[in-house]
Enzyme design. Structure first.
Site, PDB file in Angstrom:
ATOM      1  N   LYS B  68      -2.154  -1.873   9.078  1.00 21.12           N
ATOM      2  CA  LYS B  68      -2.139  -2.937   8.066  1.00 21.12           C
ATOM      3  C   LYS B  68      -1.037  -3.947   8.398  1.00 21.12           C
ATOM      4  O   LYS B  68       0.007  -3.578   8.967  1.00 21.12           O
ATOM      5  CB  LYS B  68      -1.892  -2.280   6.715  1.00 21.12           C
ATOM      6  CG  LYS B  68      -2.078  -3.159   5.494  1.00 21.12           C
ATOM      7  CD  LYS B  68      -1.999  -2.254   4.241  1.00 21.12           C
ATOM      8  CE  LYS B  68      -2.079  -3.062   2.962  1.00 21.12           C
ATOM      9  NZ  LYS B  68      -1.964  -2.216   1.774  1.00 21.12           N
ATOM     10  N   SER B 143      -5.277  -3.062  -1.689  1.00 22.63           N
ATOM     11  CA  SER B 143      -4.922  -4.154  -0.811  1.00 22.63           C
ATOM     12  C   SER B 143      -5.219  -3.844   0.659  1.00 22.63           C
ATOM     13  O   SER B 143      -5.127  -4.747   1.496  1.00 22.63           O
ATOM     14  CB  SER B 143      -3.442  -4.502  -0.962  1.00 22.63           C
ATOM     15  OG  SER B 143      -2.649  -3.373  -0.715  1.00 22.63           O
ATOM     16  N   SER B 167      -4.091   1.318  -3.265  1.00 19.60           N
ATOM     17  CA  SER B 167      -4.496   0.413  -2.197  1.00 19.60           C
ATOM     18  C   SER B 167      -5.060   1.033  -0.943  1.00 19.60           C
ATOM     19  O   SER B 167      -5.530   0.299  -0.075  1.00 19.60           O
ATOM     20  CB  SER B 167      -3.309  -0.475  -1.813  1.00 19.60           C
ATOM     21  OG  SER B 167      -3.039  -1.360  -2.864  1.00 19.60           O
TER      22      SER B 167
END
Lengths: 95, 480, 479
Positions: B68, B143, B167
């Site tokens: 990420k 996210s 997330s």
């Protein structure tokens, strides 16, 4: 919990966030809604309850006083928005 | 069969047996990227398909992974998909990156995300929204939307995400992959750009449970650079896989079976429960009475910590800097701070910074933050009580399957409420995983969440793997 | 003074930089004077993704200071974030301690300069230092050097128990001495390893409340603190007597102008939004832990003064000079074990040795003198081998050459003329040349004798043993 535009401006200043007057109004409305929702916590009785600041119950995490290599100066200053020699350069700070 | 569609564990076997080569794997991944990335947009920046300088001998040798865009990888741009961090290059490796390299893997690229991990849809990225590979008009979740999407789309073998309020798990459930949020402290946070320090954890998103267990074993463990990391050895999580589940006691919290839950999500969960019951798992109706306060508690604690963690983004050392000579009131320095942060942060980031600053501000601390920390204790105690009589807890991961792009952007509160099932695990520091447990009629994945006591990731993997192997969900692929 | 209508109430806030090997939350070197921005890492630069981990030695040092100040060291302590924006603060928050500081409720006995009191210590806590800001003359920019960012700071806050600028001065010197004894800091205001802010308010004489407080900053020496307080007291008294209203404000000391001035920037009360530092789990001290630390404390200054007086029979003033430096006090004690007439050791240290230190601009441990060699020198003087005067020269030569005193005396042929024979001839010579003075003595003028002794010393280039010379002269003059 109603929140005034003045309060939003004050909070934005504390957070050094530059907001347009449109944003201030927009956030004021949304914040009021969110704060109204968050206020449901007020109905709970938390008397005598210890706060949980850390999820894990650990204590006394220490490191020895032993030196480790530092970062090379160019590695960090290379991406500085403004530099002067070995220094970071910022707009004048008024004391 | 294209190598990029395989799991890491199968790839390891083939690579080891020389039935496949690392070059061929990279080529297949590149081909897939070229074919579908335009539609999915899972990556924050185009990945590198070059061979890494060298790989260690390890259980994940030659496996490329996607991380990420809030995890630091030495020499690579890391921007949290925010304008304010444009141009920031990490001068060090996050501990998880060091560890994955030690396991023989390497970083293939950076996944798109909600800006600073603020969001549940990947729509607040300053770049572009990622699309759900199962339905490109829908969100992949957030996210860690990019991480989930690239695995679901076979653009990546495995990915790392971060989870502060769901997330990893929620996008895993929206995209039909396996996502684990480990116990707080199980994985080092050093090198994870912080959102909420007391809630954040890094975790794997994978195509199946076995891969997830392998990846977690590789990245978990104590870290002298992270004072909040737990001083506990890491088990070989894959060892527990294949164990029977007869006799396991699982709690179903009644507060989670709410009216707002989508019917198909409910149906999928019920079927999963029925299947497991058939194999000897006992389910209990349990109560987590403070569930209704979890979202409020979370949004106080998380935004307060975030407002402080994001204060460092000010244009001084790196990233965006915007002087503002037109601001005569504040003086050049403060004007620069304000314009930089005003332009550099997106709306959701600003909203959370404002809320977080507010709940910590003079006069409000006790009413909000102080109180929220106490409610957090109550939420934790709810779980402790339940785990006194159950081994695991099962819930839906999300009340709905993936929603449409733009659907929740107008009402931030509605967005926050969609985190209702995942948030408590972060507040209590518990491990929690999402495993695919069905498909809606319109072809959208549904996820089942499994929670356990602290450091009982093994218990979760055991149940998840057993269930997975008895169902077809992990074999399904989106049509892209 | 006693008829003053207003009296000052002063509190002092001292920041001390600990001299640990590394910074408080990372492994960077904690050295003074490194080239700019070379002593940094992701943690002390506050780079995204970095995390703090507490330096064990910093924690121990802080606890020892707490114990030395008679504080209650908490069994449970934690860190908090103090949030504000400033370019020398990389994270725009400082990791500090707010509501559960490491140590509280202590006291410092303050003695000297006519002052003998106890000042209560409100709290002692640990925090990280910020970087350094430079404001070059020209241009609209400031420059930042983060070398100092993350250095361990101990903040020591007194209660408003100080009632005059002189007391403040004595408090600061006493505190500095204590910290040097505990061995945690150099306390050098010039290097910035000790900084002091002062709070002062005026109240009607004889009352117990607190007036409007002024915070004073930018004092670079203890003298400056005293001067700034004197100035402020005068200013505030003048204002009060003229019926003006005082405002709570921060004022900066201007060393050149020897005056304080109000800070120009808009006075906004800071809202630091303190909350517990989530990246650092809390810390505990058991009674056993504290006992270990207590035992590591050296004998503290005031206790040592008292012991020097009682054990060695020194006067309080003498003892105070000796203990003013731990090195000197240690040196004295070693010397005292080697030579019975301890007062002589004391006088040599306070006199000629100190003079040499000042002349050479070095500290005692840099001087190159050992207690044993000083004692050897003293013995030579006391045994009459050389005069006191010669002894001072020998000391200088010892320090220059590194040789022992006996060797130098031999090399320079400094052994005193003590033999009556050799000296007797010179005594006769002097008496011949100074008939008038000799006559003065015989008529009762005592001082004439000393003049004659001086003449003998001159004649022998200082080699004569003055006592012997004096005796010989007296004999001849009175015979």
């Amino acid at each position: 919990m109603p929140i005034s535009k003045e309060e939003v401006r004050h909070i934005a200043h504390l957070a050094r966030l530059g907001l347009t007057s449109g944003e201030i109004e927009h956030f004021q409305g949304q914040l009021e809604g969110i704060l109204a929702y968050i206020d449901k916590l007020k109905s709970l009785n938390v008397e005598g309850i210890e706060p949980t600041a850390h999820a894990l119950d650990i204590k006394d995490v220490l490191r020895p006083d032993v030196r480790r290599p530092c970062l090379e100066i160019d590695k960090v200053l290379r991406i500085a928005p403004q530099r002067e020699g070995a220094f970071y350069k910022v707009p004048r700070v008024i004391e | 069969m294209s190598l990029n569609t395989l799991t890491a564990s199968v790839l390891r076997e083939r690579l080891h047996a020389k039935k496949a080569t690392p070059e061929a794997l990279r080529a297949d991944l590149k081909k897939r990227f070229t074919a579908v990335e335009e539609k999915v947009r899972a990556f924050a920046r185009p990945p590198d398909f070059k061979a890494p300088a060298d790989r260690a001998e390890g259980p994940l040798r030659d496996i490329p992974v996607v991380i990420k865009d809030n995890i630091c990888s030495l020499g690579e741009a890391v921007e949290c998909c925010s304008k304010i961090l444009q141009g920031f290059v990490a001068p060090y490796d996050a501990t998880v990156v060091t560890k994955l390299k030690e396991a023989g893997a390497f970083v293939q690229g950076k996944a798109n995300m909600d800006e600073f991990a603020f969001g549940s849809s990947c729509e607040t990225s300053c770049l572009y929204p990622t699309r759900n590979p199962w339905d490109l008009q829908r969100v992949p979740g957030g996210s860690s939307g990019g991480s989930a999407a690239c695995v679901a789309a076979d653009e990546a073998v495995m990915a790392l995400g971060s989870d502060t309020g769901g997330s990893i798990r929620q996008p895993a459930s929206f995209c039909g992959v396996v996502g684990m949020k480990p116990t707080y402290g199980r994985v080092s946070r050093y090198g994870l750009i912080a959102f909420a320090s007391s809630l954040d954890q890094i975790g794997p998103l994978t195509k199946d449970v076995r891969d997830n267990a392998l990846f977690l074993s590789a990245i978990a463990g104590p870290d002298e650079r992270d004072a909040t990391s737990a001083d506990r050895t890491v088990p070989d999580y894959a060892k527990i896989l294949g164990r029977d589940v007869k006799g396991l006691r699982v709690g179903l919290p009644r507060e989670y079976l709410i009216k707002g839950m989508d019917m198909e999500v409910r149906a999928a969960l019920d079927e999963a429960i029925a299947l497991l019951k058939g194999h000897g798992v006992t389910f209990f109706d349990v109560s987590l009475p403070h569930t209704e306060y979890a979202v409020a508690t979370y949004y106080i604690v998380a935004t307060a910590e975030a407002s402080s963690n994001l204060a460092r983004f000010d244009g001084v050392q790196y990233g965006l800097r915007r002087p503002d000579p037109s601001n005569k009131e504040d003086g050049a320095l403060v004007a620069m701070y304000k314009k930089t942060r005003g332009e550099g942060f997106g709306a959701e980031a600003k909203r959370r910074i404002i809320l977080g600053t507010y709940v910590l501000s003079s006069g409000y601390y006790e009413a909000y933050y102080g109180r929220a920390l106490k409610v957090r204790t109550l939420i934790r105690r709810d779980f402790d009580k339940v785990f006194a009589g159950c081994d695991l807890i099962v819930t839906p991961t999300s009340p709905t399957p993936a929603f449409r792009l733009g659907e929740k952007m107008e009402d931030p509160l509605a967005m926050y409420l969609s985190d209702i099932y995942t948030i408590s695990a972060n507040l209590a520091g518990l491990p929690a995983l999402s495993v695919p447990c069905g498909m809606t009629k319109s072809g959208l994945p549904v996820g089942m969440q499994i929670l356990a006591r602290p450091f009982d990731e093994e218990g979760i993997y055991r149940l998840a793997h057993f269930y997975e192997q008895k169902t077809p969900w992990h074999t399904l692929k989106p049509k892209l | 003074m006693s008829t003053a209508r207003y009296e000052p109430v002063i509190g002092l806030e001292v920041h001390v930089q600990l001299k640990t090997q590394t910074k408080v939350f990372c492994g960077c070197a904690n050295d003074f004077g490194a080239p700019e921005n070379t002593q940094t890492c992701p943690v002390c630069l506050g780079l995204p993704g970095s995390l703090p981990v507490l330096n064990a030695e910093a924690l121990r040092s802080a606890a020892k200071v707490g114990l030395a100040l008679g504080c209650r060291v908490r069994s449970f302590t934690k860190f908090d974030r103090k949030n504000y924006f400033y370019p020398d603060l990389p994270k725009n928050f400082q990791i500090s301690q707010y509501d559960l500081p490491l140590a509280e409720h202590g006291r410092l006995a303050v003695e000297g300069g006519g002052v003998s009191r106890e000042v209560r210590i409100k709290r002692v806590h640990l925090e990280e230092d910020a970087g350094k800001l430079l404001h070059p003359e020209a241009g609209g920019s400031s420059l930042v050097d983060f070398n100092r960012s993350g250095s361990p700071l101990l903040e020591i806050v007194s209660e408003p128990d100080i009632f005059s600028p002189e007391e403040a001065y004595v408090y600061l010197t006493g505190l500095k001495l204590l910290l040097q004894y505990v061995g945690v800091s150099d306390c050098d205001m010039e290097k910035g390893t000790l900084r002091c802010d002062a709070n002062v308010s005026m109240r009607p004489a004889g009352t117990t409340g607190l007036g409007i407080k002024t915070e004073l900053k930018n004092m670079n020496s203890f003298k400056a603190v005293r001067a700034a307080l004197e100035f402020e007291i005068t200013r505030q008294t003048g204002a009060l007597e003229a019926g003006e209203r005082l405002v709570q404000e921060t004022r900066l000391w201007d060393e050149e102008k020897q005056a304080t001035r109000s800070m120009r920037s808009k006075e906004e009360a800071h809202d630091y939004r303190y909350f517990p530092e989530p990246d650092l789990p809390p810390f505990t001290f058991s009674d056993a832990d504290l006992e270990v630390l207590r035992r590591e404390l050296p004998e503290l200054p005031l206790a040592r003064v008292r012991r020097f007086c009682s054990t060695y029979g020194l006067a309080p003033k003498e003892a105070a000079v000796l203990i003013a430096s731990k090195d000197m006090a240690d040196f004295f004690e070693e010397g005292a074990h080697l030579f019975q007439e301890v007062k002589k050791v004391a006088h040599w240290l306070m006199g000629p040795v100190l003079a040499q230190m000042n002349a050479r601009g070095v500290s005692l441990d840099q001087l190159g003198l050992s207690p044993a060699s000083l004692v050897e020198l003293i013995r030579l003087v006391e045994d009459g081998v050389i005069s006191q005067l010669a002894g001072k020269d020998v000391l200088g030569a010892m320090l220059d050459s590194g040789k022992g005193p006996a060797q130098i005396v031999k090399e320079k042929d400094l052994a005193q003329m003590s033999a009556e024979g050799a000296l007797g001839a010179i005594v006769d010579e002097v008496l011949e040349k100074n008939e008038k003075t000799a006559a003065d003595y015989r008529q009762g003028k005592e001082s004439a004798l000393m003049f004659l002794v001086g003449q003998v010393m001159r004649s022998t280039q200082g080699k004569a043993n003055p006592k012997v010379a004096q005796e010989l002269l007296r004999k001849r003059l009175t015979s």
